[in-house]
Design a protein around this motif. Structure first.
Motif, mmCIF file in Angstrom:
data_model
loop_
_atom_site.group_PDB
_atom_site.id
_atom_site.type_symbol
_atom_site.label_atom_id
_atom_site.label_comp_id
_atom_site.label_asym_id
_atom_site.label_seq_id
_atom_site.Cartn_x
_atom_site.Cartn_y
_atom_site.Cartn_z
ATOM 1 N N LEU A 149 -3.613 145.269 -17.847
ATOM 2 C CA LEU A 149 -3.172 146.659 -17.978
ATOM 3 C C LEU A 149 -4.234 147.643 -17.511
ATOM 4 O O LEU A 149 -3.919 148.736 -17.035
ATOM 5 N N ARG A 152 -3.653 148.708 -14.001
ATOM 6 C CA ARG A 152 -2.354 149.292 -13.683
ATOM 7 C C ARG A 152 -2.416 150.822 -13.778
ATOM 8 O O ARG A 152 -2.363 151.383 -14.878
ATOM 9 N N GLY A 155 0.264 152.486 -15.862
ATOM 10 C CA GLY A 155 0.317 152.176 -17.285
ATOM 11 C C GLY A 155 1.445 151.248 -17.660
ATOM 12 O O GLY A 155 1.546 150.825 -18.814
ATOM 13 N N PHE A 156 2.323 150.920 -16.706
ATOM 14 C CA PHE A 156 3.433 150.001 -16.953
ATOM 15 C C PHE A 156 3.109 148.620 -16.407
ATOM 16 O O PHE A 156 2.233 148.455 -15.555
ATOM 17 N N ASP A 166 8.245 146.121 -20.486
ATOM 18 C CA ASP A 166 7.470 147.072 -21.282
ATOM 19 C C ASP A 166 8.055 147.220 -22.685
ATOM 20 O O ASP A 166 7.313 147.299 -23.672
ATOM 21 N N HIS A 192 -6.251 149.265 -23.902
ATOM 22 C CA HIS A 192 -5.209 149.412 -22.877
ATOM 23 C C HIS A 192 -3.863 148.886 -23.383
ATOM 24 O O HIS A 192 -2.810 149.434 -23.048
ATOM 25 N N HIS A 196 -0.621 151.319 -23.830
ATOM 26 C CA HIS A 196 0.697 150.966 -23.317
ATOM 27 C C HIS A 196 1.741 151.121 -24.414
ATOM 28 O O HIS A 196 2.831 151.673 -24.188
ATOM 29 N N LYS A 199 2.513 154.720 -24.859
ATOM 30 C CA LYS A 199 3.270 155.245 -23.715
ATOM 31 C C LYS A 199 4.746 154.887 -23.825
ATOM 32 O O LYS A 199 5.628 155.731 -23.607
#
Length: 225
Positions: A149, A152, A155-156, A166, A192, A196, A199
């Motif tokens: 992550l 990335r 963030g996905f 996700d 991270h 995630h 998010k």
């Protein structure tokens, strides 16, 4: 829009959260049937349709039936391809399937076993050796996931938008934060992973399905009874 079918499941169940989230992102409605463990799943009208008496279980308006949470979530995601929950090409779909499997088997299962043994008390013979085994397995997987992550920018997990992977991961990580990761781990080694989680679960379309995370301040330690 009329509901596409009915779902037998519990709102706190990670698989139920994933299914209902997939429906919400896709603009679909599913009736969540009031469910009581040991009661609803023993009723003849339930066991006749679902002999294993397990949840989640889904039946659409035409009588089509499915069991197993990830399978149901994937089916719901496939009903509205433009929502992008299964990706935009065959490679993205394969990656999503890969991360769904990883999230369930390597992230959720170890934490779920610790939760069952130490919090829910469903495993009366649960021992420190078992806790240590699942903790080590969890930490190995979290390290791999956090490193990934970190690479990335979106963030996905797969592309630049929310996918089923996700959602399933967030549902599993919620259990991780309730068992093996206290504030120190969430803000440090696995920051991270938990960024995630924030998010995904702050998406206004599904935020209500995840509710309060219920995270522990410190990772659970074994106490013999």
């Amino acid at each position: 829009m009329a509901p596409i079918g009915k779902l037998y499941g519990h709102p706190r169940q990670p698989q139920t959260k994933a299914i209902l989230s997939a429906a919400a992102i896709s603009g679909l409605e599913i009736d969540l049937i009031t469910f009581e463990f040991g009661v609803t799943n023993k009723l003849p009208e339930f066991t006749q349709n679902f002999p294993l008496a397990k949840i989640p279980a889904f039946e659409d308006n035409e009588g089509f039936k499915l069991i197993e949470g990830t399978v149901i979530a994937r089916y719901v995601s496939a009903l509205v391809p433009k929502a992008g929950l299964l990706g935009h090409d065959v490679k993205e779909t394969a990656e999503i399937d890969q991360w769904v499997h990883f999230a369930e088997s390597e992230i959720y299962v170890p934490a779920a076993n610790i939760y069952a043994g130490m919090v829910a008390k469903y495993l009366p013979a649960f021992s420190e050796e078992q806790r240590k085994h699942y903790q080590e397995r969890e930490e190995r997987s979290l390290k791999f996931l956090d490193d990934y992550l970190a690479s990335r920018p979106s963030g996905f997990l797969v592309n630049d938008s929310l996918t089923l992977a996700d959602i399933v991961l967030a549902a599993g990580v919620q259990r991780v934060g309730q068992t093996v990761c206290g504030a120190k781990e969430r803000e440090g080694a696995y920051r991270h992973v938990f960024a995630h989680f924030e998010k995904v679960t702050n998406d206004e379309r599904i935020k209500h399905l995840f509710g309060e995370p219920g995270f522990v301040d410190e990772a659970l330690s074994f106490k013999a009874e």
